[in-house]
Design an enzyme around this catalytic site. Sequence first.
Site, mmCIF file in Angstrom:
data_model
loop_
_atom_site.group_PDB
_atom_site.id
_atom_site.type_symbol
_atom_site.label_atom_id
_atom_site.label_comp_id
_atom_site.label_asym_id
_atom_site.label_seq_id
_atom_site.Cartn_x
_atom_site.Cartn_y
_atom_site.Cartn_z
ATOM 1 N N THR A 32 1.061 -1.289 0.045
ATOM 2 C CA THR A 32 0.042 0.058 -0.460
ATOM 3 C C THR A 32 0.737 1.532 -0.201
ATOM 4 O O THR A 32 1.828 1.542 0.347
ATOM 5 C CB THR A 32 -0.901 0.334 1.207
ATOM 6 O OG1 THR A 32 -1.515 -1.000 1.259
ATOM 7 C CG2 THR A 32 -1.779 0.890 1.380
ATOM 8 N N GLY A 33 0.178 2.026 -0.791
ATOM 9 C CA GLY A 33 1.318 3.935 -0.837
ATOM 10 C C GLY A 33 1.142 3.727 -2.055
ATOM 11 O O GLY A 33 1.371 3.160 -2.788
ATOM 12 N N GLY A 99 3.567 1.856 8.051
ATOM 13 C CA GLY A 99 2.161 1.674 8.262
ATOM 14 C C GLY A 99 1.962 3.837 8.200
ATOM 15 O O GLY A 99 0.849 3.777 8.541
ATOM 16 N N GLU A 107 -0.549 -5.047 6.215
ATOM 17 C CA GLU A 107 0.896 -5.203 5.454
ATOM 18 C C GLU A 107 1.620 -6.524 6.733
ATOM 19 O O GLU A 107 2.592 -7.365 5.959
ATOM 20 C CB GLU A 107 1.405 -4.444 5.305
ATOM 21 C CG GLU A 107 0.529 -3.066 4.603
ATOM 22 C CD GLU A 107 1.284 -1.820 4.639
ATOM 23 O OE1 GLU A 107 1.197 -1.141 3.800
ATOM 24 O OE2 GLU A 107 1.737 -1.647 5.935
HETATM 25 C C1 5RP Z 1 1.469 2.506 4.103
HETATM 26 C C2 5RP Z 1 3.129 2.029 4.240
HETATM 27 C C3 5RP Z 1 3.336 2.537 3.004
HETATM 28 O O1 5RP Z 1 4.547 1.136 2.680
HETATM 29 C C4 5RP Z 1 4.868 3.509 3.502
HETATM 30 O O2 5RP Z 1 4.273 4.196 4.200
HETATM 31 C C5 5RP Z 1 6.240 4.222 2.598
HETATM 32 O O3 5RP Z 1 4.623 4.956 1.126
HETATM 33 P P1 5RP Z 1 4.923 5.596 0.378
HETATM 34 O O4 5RP Z 1 5.051 4.678 -0.982
HETATM 35 O O5 5RP Z 1 3.822 6.546 -0.431
HETATM 36 O O6 5RP Z 1 5.939 6.154 0.825
HETATM 37 O O7 5RP Z 1 3.701 1.510 5.425
HETATM 38 O O8 5RP Z 1 0.944 1.881 4.822
#
Ligand code: 5RP
Length: 223
Positions: A32-33, A99, A107
Amino acid sequence: MTQDELKQAVARAALDYIAPKLNDESVIGIGTGSTANYFIDFLAEIKADVNLTVASSEASADRLRGHGIPVVDLNTVDEITFYVDGADEADRSLALIKGGGAALTREKIVAAVAKEFICIADGSKDVHVLGNFPLPVEVIPMARSYVARELVKLGGSPVYREGVITDNGNIILDMYNFMIPNPKATEQAINNITGVVTNGIFAMRPADLLLLATEDGVIEKKL
Ligand code: 5RP
């Protein structure tokens, strides 16, 4: 390169890493993200070769389905072949803070089931000691104040993430001013607080492979 370009580069590197290893029984865990979103978009290019995926959030499941990529419930598979996900921080032992997008519990479950956990991150996430990024803790709503007091006893400054409800119906406390030199012990200590669902330290089950995007290209880190 911008941070966004680095995220795209590392997502592309993850696709290049897993694509030749896929077969008709492979199950891909999807994180996610924003970095994971790039991975999903690139995965769509080879969707004919994708057997099944399991998503770590409703948002990622929606994005996968939008591309016509099959998504199944984790309970219908025995194993996840590869899990590809981003991180907020990664240390030398490949322990992570995750997170930032509030998806940490799902996750962590997907990571637990995965044979190989491939973490994809831009170079800004590479740290000596975890903790500059505020540590997310998913908490049962009625335990919010109690858990916050316990987190203060551990030395952190928890802040309620206003307006955020996780996919599991819980709330997030972000723990500021809390460096984490011993990630495994700290992960266990926080998880032992009654009312905590889980916390964003991924040290008991760290990444197996960290792909890190830098100005000089994507670096592979393994233990
Ligand atoms: C979501 C996560 C994401 O992997 C983490 O926040 C990194 O996000 P991004 O790829 O947008 O920098 O743990 O819960």
